[in-house]
Motif scaffolding. Structure first.
Motif, PDB file in Angstrom:
ATOM      1  N   ALA A  30      22.185  41.978  69.680  1.00  0.00           N
ATOM      2  CA  ALA A  30      22.014  43.129  68.791  1.00  0.00           C
ATOM      3  C   ALA A  30      20.664  43.781  69.054  1.00  0.00           C
ATOM      4  O   ALA A  30      20.487  44.978  68.827  1.00  0.00           O
ATOM      5  CB  ALA A  30      22.113  42.684  67.337  1.00  0.00           C
ATOM      6  N   ASP A  62      19.794  37.647  74.482  1.00  0.00           N
ATOM      7  CA  ASP A  62      18.517  37.938  75.162  1.00  0.00           C
ATOM      8  C   ASP A  62      17.541  36.768  75.093  1.00  0.00           C
ATOM      9  O   ASP A  62      16.595  36.687  75.860  1.00  0.00           O
ATOM     10  CB  ASP A  62      17.876  39.183  74.532  1.00  0.00           C
ATOM     11  CG  ASP A  62      17.658  39.002  73.033  1.00  0.00           C
ATOM     12  OD1 ASP A  62      16.528  38.788  72.603  1.00  0.00           O
ATOM     13  OD2 ASP A  62      18.660  39.052  72.284  1.00  0.00           O
ATOM     14  N   ASN A 117      21.690  31.760  60.476  1.00  0.00           N
ATOM     15  CA  ASN A 117      20.696  32.262  61.423  1.00  0.00           C
ATOM     16  C   ASN A 117      21.236  32.567  62.815  1.00  0.00           C
ATOM     17  O   ASN A 117      20.480  32.660  63.770  1.00  0.00           O
ATOM     18  CB  ASN A 117      19.537  31.258  61.574  1.00  0.00           C
ATOM     19  CG  ASN A 117      18.280  31.831  60.964  1.00  0.00           C
ATOM     20  OD1 ASN A 117      18.273  32.989  60.522  1.00  0.00           O
ATOM     21  ND2 ASN A 117      17.222  31.059  60.939  1.00  0.00           N
ATOM     22  N   ALA A 118      22.556  32.700  62.921  1.00  0.00           N
ATOM     23  CA  ALA A 118      23.160  32.955  64.230  1.00  0.00           C
ATOM     24  C   ALA A 118      22.935  34.396  64.652  1.00  0.00           C
ATOM     25  O   ALA A 118      23.075  34.733  65.831  1.00  0.00           O
ATOM     26  CB  ALA A 118      24.650  32.658  64.178  1.00  0.00           C
ATOM     27  N   GLY A 119      22.597  35.252  63.693  1.00  0.00           N
ATOM     28  CA  GLY A 119      22.420  36.670  63.988  1.00  0.00           C
ATOM     29  C   GLY A 119      23.573  37.516  63.480  1.00  0.00           C
ATOM     30  O   GLY A 119      23.791  38.638  63.950  1.00  0.00           O
ATOM     31  N   LYS A 120      24.303  37.015  62.470  1.00  0.00           N
ATOM     32  CA  LYS A 120      25.478  37.720  61.937  1.00  0.00           C
ATOM     33  C   LYS A 120      25.090  39.045  61.303  1.00  0.00           C
ATOM     34  O   LYS A 120      25.678  40.088  61.590  1.00  0.00           O
ATOM     35  CB  LYS A 120      26.195  36.840  60.890  1.00  0.00           C
ATOM     36  CG  LYS A 120      26.721  35.525  61.434  1.00  0.00           C
ATOM     37  CD  LYS A 120      27.427  34.705  60.374  1.00  0.00           C
ATOM     38  CE  LYS A 120      26.492  34.150  59.310  1.00  0.00           C
ATOM     39  NZ  LYS A 120      25.476  33.207  59.821  1.00  0.00           N
ATOM     40  N   SER A 121      24.083  38.993  60.415  1.00  0.00           N
ATOM     41  CA  SER A 121      23.701  40.215  59.692  1.00  0.00           C
ATOM     42  C   SER A 121      23.147  41.262  60.652  1.00  0.00           C
ATOM     43  O   SER A 121      23.453  42.458  60.520  1.00  0.00           O
ATOM     44  CB  SER A 121      22.653  39.885  58.627  1.00  0.00           C
ATOM     45  OG  SER A 121      23.149  38.889  57.767  1.00  0.00           O
ATOM     46  N   THR A 122      22.357  40.801  61.625  1.00  0.00           N
ATOM     47  CA  THR A 122      21.790  41.746  62.600  1.00  0.00           C
ATOM     48  C   THR A 122      22.908  42.384  63.425  1.00  0.00           C
ATOM     49  O   THR A 122      22.885  43.585  63.693  1.00  0.00           O
ATOM     50  CB  THR A 122      20.800  41.012  63.525  1.00  0.00           C
ATOM     51  OG1 THR A 122      19.896  40.251  62.717  1.00  0.00           O
ATOM     52  CG2 THR A 122      20.011  41.988  64.371  1.00  0.00           C
ATOM     53  N   ARG A 130      22.574  36.796  70.251  1.00  0.00           N
ATOM     54  CA  ARG A 130      21.150  36.702  70.612  1.00  0.00           C
ATOM     55  C   ARG A 130      21.013  36.320  72.083  1.00  0.00           C
ATOM     56  O   ARG A 130      20.186  35.480  72.452  1.00  0.00           O
ATOM     57  CB  ARG A 130      20.434  35.692  69.703  1.00  0.00           C
ATOM     58  CG  ARG A 130      20.723  35.908  68.212  1.00  0.00           C
ATOM     59  CD  ARG A 130      19.635  35.388  67.331  1.00  0.00           C
ATOM     60  NE  ARG A 130      19.571  33.931  67.315  1.00  0.00           N
ATOM     61  CZ  ARG A 130      18.711  33.237  66.573  1.00  0.00           C
ATOM     62  NH1 ARG A 130      17.833  33.872  65.806  1.00  0.00           N
ATOM     63  NH2 ARG A 130      18.707  31.935  66.600  1.00  0.00           N
TER      64      ARG A 130
HETATM   65  P1  GDP Z   1      22.386  35.427  60.035  1.00  0.00           P
HETATM   66  O1  GDP Z   1      21.786  34.402  59.156  1.00  0.00           O
HETATM   67  O2  GDP Z   1      23.431  34.820  60.927  1.00  0.00           O
HETATM   68  O3  GDP Z   1      22.880  36.635  59.304  1.00  0.00           O
HETATM   69  O4  GDP Z   1      21.234  35.896  61.038  1.00  0.00           O
HETATM   70  P2  GDP Z   1      20.257  37.154  60.966  1.00  0.00           P
HETATM   71  O5  GDP Z   1      20.965  38.370  61.384  1.00  0.00           O
HETATM   72  O6  GDP Z   1      19.576  37.167  59.647  1.00  0.00           O
HETATM   73  O7  GDP Z   1      19.252  36.788  62.135  1.00  0.00           O
HETATM   74  C1  GDP Z   1      18.522  35.598  62.164  1.00  0.00           C
HETATM   75  C2  GDP Z   1      17.278  35.821  63.011  1.00  0.00           C
HETATM   76  O8  GDP Z   1      17.627  36.079  64.349  1.00  0.00           O
HETATM   77  C3  GDP Z   1      16.447  37.011  62.544  1.00  0.00           C
HETATM   78  O9  GDP Z   1      15.095  36.682  62.670  1.00  0.00           O
HETATM   79  C4  GDP Z   1      16.822  38.105  63.511  1.00  0.00           C
HETATM   80  O10 GDP Z   1      15.789  39.040  63.705  1.00  0.00           O
HETATM   81  C5  GDP Z   1      17.070  37.317  64.781  1.00  0.00           C
HETATM   82  N1  GDP Z   1      18.045  37.996  65.641  1.00  0.00           N
HETATM   83  C6  GDP Z   1      19.241  38.483  65.270  1.00  0.00           C
HETATM   84  N2  GDP Z   1      19.875  39.014  66.329  1.00  0.00           N
HETATM   85  C7  GDP Z   1      19.063  38.889  67.390  1.00  0.00           C
HETATM   86  C8  GDP Z   1      19.165  39.249  68.770  1.00  0.00           C
HETATM   87  O11 GDP Z   1      20.164  39.823  69.255  1.00  0.00           O
HETATM   88  N3  GDP Z   1      18.110  38.924  69.573  1.00  0.00           N
HETATM   89  C9  GDP Z   1      17.021  38.280  69.098  1.00  0.00           C
HETATM   90  N4  GDP Z   1      16.044  37.991  69.964  1.00  0.00           N
HETATM   91  N5  GDP Z   1      16.891  37.949  67.807  1.00  0.00           N
HETATM   92  C10 GDP Z   1      17.888  38.231  66.955  1.00  0.00           C
END
Ligand code: GDP
Length: 425
Positions: free
Chosen positions: A334, A319, A222-227, A317
């Motif tokens: 992102a 922001d 949930n760190a925001g890797k995929s985004t 993330r």
């Molecule tokens: P992963 O598990 O590391 O791949 O994380 P995800 O990309 O699935 O993101 C996890 C959550 O964080 C999701 O609900 C995204 O919408 C949110 N998220 C990802 N990037 C950002 C960002 O730059 N800003 C904000 N506010 N939320 C983000």
């Protein structure tokens, strides 16, 4: 090799023009049968092609007499109209002629190699050139295809032959007085060449240019890797979800940016307490990806692993209000785009050291391994007191050079060279 081969060398029909190439001893006779007469060599001539009384096409015909041709054989080109039926009819007419057959994949190039028109490094360069998608790939490939690597290796080989001749001469005069200072000078010359070759072999290879620089995004769930991956590649490649553990396996996205090919790899979150076996496997694969990364984008609150891999530690993330920017981490969002340009800049700077310099000759893995082998033979030769063994080690280095360029008859070449090289004989 007695066969004459033919193939469409341009793209698949239909197209405006289809270039049919013919190579081999029967190429010109085949053209004469189709065109009625033989056009002048090396001139574009418009001819009506016929099979018996049947008009097949009106085509531009070019004849290149061997051996000064791409394949080293008689070579003909028919620039046909690129319709499927035309190409098929001309192919059928050629197939019906004795000694003619369709070319196998790469067979024109194989004949060029066999006939000494190009060496193996040039053939490899040609293959890379045809596959090149980025500007950096094109530049490295054209350099190899135009003989950049061949000339370098030939220069190493020529120097080794000279050194061998000096060793042979020293052998002939072994019974004469004090030659030890000449010997140590010779050893130093051999060592110098070995260091030079090692230096080239240690440079970044051409694979990263060809296969793409592997950038791995890893960190906590949930760190925001995929985004972030989606933002970097500018499209929805990875599944984004607020549920931790969504990316269960690696997602690989090839992209091109500023002439460089990248492979971006999203990985499963490094969860300390995996929920199930599937997540466990995902985490094991993530760790494997980290080990194979050219550059690691680390999205985690704990420091990156001690892997010998260049790392950019990110504060993703950024922001969100709870994110404290730490100086050693690059803040990126992102969502808002904050820090994305800086991230790309940091990536490009980190990657520059991994790629061959734009004007340098870049060896592929095969060439690097053989160059290293040659260098180690030379190193052994430089510290070898027995001159017979020293000469043998120099020969071993020559065999490595010839393996790079694909030449086979090493001994014959050495004999010929030593034949001209009459030192004191
Ligand atoms: P992963 O598990 O590391 O791949 O994380 P995800 O990309 O699935 O993101 C996890 C959550 O964080 C999701 O609900 C995204 O919408 C949110 N998220 C990802 N990037 C950002 C960002 O730059 N800003 C904000 N506010 N939320 C983000």
């Amino acid at each position: 090799m007695n066969d004459t081969i033919y193939a469409i060398s341009s793209g698949a029909p239909p197209a405006a023009i289809a270039v049919m190439r013919l190579s081999g001893p029967g190429a010109f006779a085949a053209v004469e049968r189709l065109a009625g007469t033989l056009p002048q060599p090396r001139r574009a001539s418009l001819r009506t092609l016929r099979a018996g009384d049947e008009v097949l096409d009106r085509a531009l015909v070019l004849l290149f007499p061997g051996p000064a041709t791409a394949t080293g054989e008689d070579l003909a080109e028919l620039h046909l109209h690129g319709g499927r039926a035309i190409v098929r009819a001309v192919s059928d007419a050629l197939a019906a002629m004795p000694g003619m057959r369709p070319a196998e994949a790469g067979e024109f190039t194989r004949r060029a190699l066999f006939n000494g028109r190009i060496d193996l490094t040039e053939a490899e360069g040609l293959a890379d050139l045809l596959a090149a998608e980025t500007e950096m790939q094109r530049r490295a490939a054209i350099r190899a295809a135009e003989g950049g690597i061949r000339r370098l290796v030939e220069q190493w080989a020529a120097r080794t032959v000279q050194l061998s001749a000096l060793v042979e001469a020293a052998l002939d005069h072994a019974d004469e007085d004090d030659v030890s200072s000449a010997d140590s000078n010779l050893a130093e010359l051999i060592a110098e060449l070995s260091r030079e070759i090692d230096g080239v072999a240690a440079r970044p290879g051409s694979e990263r240019l060809r296969d793409g620089v592997r950038i791995v995004l890893a960190g906590q769930p949930n760190a925001g890797k995929s985004t972030l991956l989606n933002a970097l590649v500018d499209r929805d490649a990875a599944i984004v979800s607020p549920l931790a553990g969504t990316t269960r396996d690696r997602i690989e996205v090839p992209i091109m940016r500023n002439g460089i090919a990248y492979l971006l790899i999203d990985t499963a979150g490094l969860n300390e307490t995996p929920a199930d076996q599937v997540e466990e496997i995902g985490i094991a694969r993530a760790r494997q990806s980290i080990g194979q990364a050219d550059l690691l984008l680390w999205l985690n609150d704990v420091p990156p692993p001690a892997e010998p891999v260049p790392v950019l530690w990110l504060n993703p993330r950024s922001d969100l209000p709870d994110r404290d920017a730490e100086p050693e981490r690059l803040s990126v969002s992102a969502l808002t785009g904050e820090g994305m340009a800086e991230l790309w800049q940091a990536i490009e700077e980190a990657v520059a050291a991994l790629l061959p310099a734009p004007d340098a000759v870049a060896l592929n893995q095969r060439q690097r391994m053989l160059a290293s082998a040659a260098a180690s033979h030379l190193r052994a030769a430089s510290s070898e007191p027995d001159q017979l063994l020293q000469a043998e080690r120099l020969r071993a280095a020559m065999r490595s050079f010839h393996a790079i360029t694909g030449a086979i008859d090493v001994e014959a070449m050495l004999d010929a060279l030593f034949g001209q090289f009459c030192i004191g004989k």
